[in-house]
Enzyme design. Structure first.
Site: not given
Ligand code: FCB
Length: 497
Positions: A223, A404
């Site tokens: 990210e 994620e």
């Molecule tokens: C993302 C991050 C991860 C975690 C999630 C909830 O942005 O990559 O580390 O904090 O959010």
């Protein structure tokens, strides 16, 4: 600073203030006034937990054969052992130890103590039936000061982890950088300094040579946008800077680092696959006005195309460059050949999806859907479908992995010791279904990693937000499989819903 950006910053500050207040007064998860009725059950966890543990009905929704199910974590969020075996300091050590930065003054010093308990955590993963585990490598464990001779004890830890995964038939997926920049590099200018990208490539090379034979998938930078926005615009993440000019130069250097790492993998002769890990936000106009449509387009540039066009098309989006202006540090910082490096061919794209964004004609943001405990997260599974199909439409059939997706819930063990996170089950079920639909419509999605395997240190929120499939009792470090973990095991067994 452009008009849009200025408005956006103000709006964001207002949202954050609301969220902090809501969390303090226990109102997190309630719906902002005036939002449209949700089409999905509120995945937020303020719904009463269901007590039944009966298996779910089979909906007959199967993923393609060989679909890979996994879970994700990151080093600073779970490892602890902050001062052990030669680990250096990262910007997150500095930031979390600065008073007032993290909720409740929490730090990642101990976290989920995974550094010591990794074998037990590997057994948990096996018990869940995971096919893949996405973790990150802590740069300051490998190079305490961010350059020079590697620390063998740091490499050995990841070697043990990777070997342990293979022993349990779980495929390792390693992220090279999940925000824990060595503090020594920050002291030398951090990501504002172009040299940091070169240091990153060297570090990547060290890791590829040590683990390249055992890691089939690499992710470069987690990210980049979050570092840019949270770390350099709003300043509530490390390194805690508020400087938009610096922020977009950082965006460029992070992407340069990505491209250099891709090249380093190829140069090392590594056979693993590699790609970026981008959090993508589908952007929608808040209403039907042409102003909202135009503002949404620019938002999309900052949120998505700034990172996708560069990597997949070899050019930054012109509307964003125009908005930043020719005198911006970023535009002045791009050198001949940089975009060629950044667009070095990748093998896959890792998508992280949490929330949509709704944009008004004056460049503000509004909420349309219920939020979770994380005030920035609107619960909208359709956004998963939209972003996956859009990426495939606009950038071609690059293989996609979801690295994620998840929900924070105020999980508490009940009298029987079980953690009944029904809201997380609903959330994941709806998002899995959206991903399944995207596959049916031609998206080459090959795997899905839930955030997160374990409850962990959620950055500025400390330990207050619990995102895990597995509950961590931080006092005893005991792990308890939540209801969602049991449910997920069934999903994996069935390869679907
Ligand atoms: C993302 C991050 C991860 C975690 C999630 C909830 O942005 O990559 O580390 O904090 O959010």
């Amino acid at each position: 600073m452009s008009l849009l950006t200025r408005r956006r910053l103000l709006r964001r500050a207002a949202l954050s203030a609301t969220a902090a207040g809501a969390a303090r007064t226990g109102l997190a998860g309630t719906t902002a006034a005036g939002i449209a009725a949700p089409t999905v059950a509120l995945g937020g966890c303020d719904s009463p937990p269901e007590r039944t543990t009966d298996p779910e009905p089979d909906r007959g929704l199967r993923f393609p054969d060989g679909f890979v199910w996994g879970a994700a974590t990151s080093a600073y969020q779970i490892e602890g052992a902050a001062k052990e075996d030669g680990r250096g300091e990262s910007v997150w050590d500095t930031f979390s130890h600065t008073p007032g930065r993290i909720r409740n003054g929490d730090t990642g010093d101990v976290a989920a103590d995974h550094y010591h308990r990794y074998a037990q955590d590997l057994d948990l993963m096996r018990d869940l039936g995971l096919h893949s585990y996405r973790f990150s490598i802590s740069w300051p464990r490998i190079q305490a000061d961010g350059s020079g001779r590697p620390n063998q004890r740091g490499l050995d830890f990841y070697r043990r982890l990777v070997d342990g995964l293979h022993e349990r038939d779980i495929a390792p997926m390693a992220t090279l950088f999940h925000w824990d920049l060595p503090q020594a590099l920050q002291d030398a200018g951090g990501w504002e300094n172009r040299d940091t990208a070169e240091r990153f490539a060297e570090y990547a090379d060290v890791v590829f040579r040590a683990l390249g034979d055992r890691v089939p998938v690499w992710l470069t930078i987690n990210e980049p946008k979050t570092v840019v926005q949270n770390g350099y615009i709003w300043g509530h993440h490390a390194p805690g800077i508020r400087d938009e000019g610096a922020a977009y130069l950082v965006a460029h250097h992070l992407q340069l680092a990505h491209g250099l790492a891709v090249q380093a993998l190829r140069a090392s002769g590594g056979t693993g696959r590699i790609g970026p890990a981008l959090n993508l936000h589908p952007c929608y106009p808040a209403d039907d006005s042409p102003e909202s449509a135009a503002a949404t387009r620019l938002y999309d540039g900052y949120e998505n195309r700034l990172y996708l066009d560069s990597i997949f098309k070899g050019a930054y989006p012109q509307d964003v460059l125009d908005d930043l202006g020719p005198d911006s540090r970023m535009v002045r910082g791009v050198r001949d050949g940089d975009l060629k490096i950044i667009s070095s061919p990748v093998d896959l794209l890792a998508v992280q999806y949490y929330t949509p964004i709704y944009v008004t004609g004056d460049g503000g943001m509004v909420r349309k859907w219920p939020t979770s405990e994380a005030e920035w997260q609107q619960i909208y599974p359709e956004g998963m479908y939209d972003i996956l199909t859009r990426v495939t439409r606009d950038y071609g059939r690059v293989p996609i992995t979801i690295t994620e997706n998840g929900l924070p819930c105020p999980d508490v063990p009940g009298p029987d010791g079980n953690v009944d996170d029904a809201g997380r089950v609903t959330f994941l079920r709806d998002h899995f279904a959206a991903a399944h639909r995207a596959i049916g419509d031609g998206v080459p999605l090959e795997s899905y990693h839930v955030w997160s395997l374990l409850d962990n240190f959620e950055w500025a929120e400390g330990y207050e937000q619990r995102w895990g499939l597995v509950y961590v009792d931080y006092a005893s470090q005991r792990r308890v499989l939540k209801r969602s973990a049991h449910w997920y095991r069934d999903v994996i067994r069935r390869n679907g819903l």
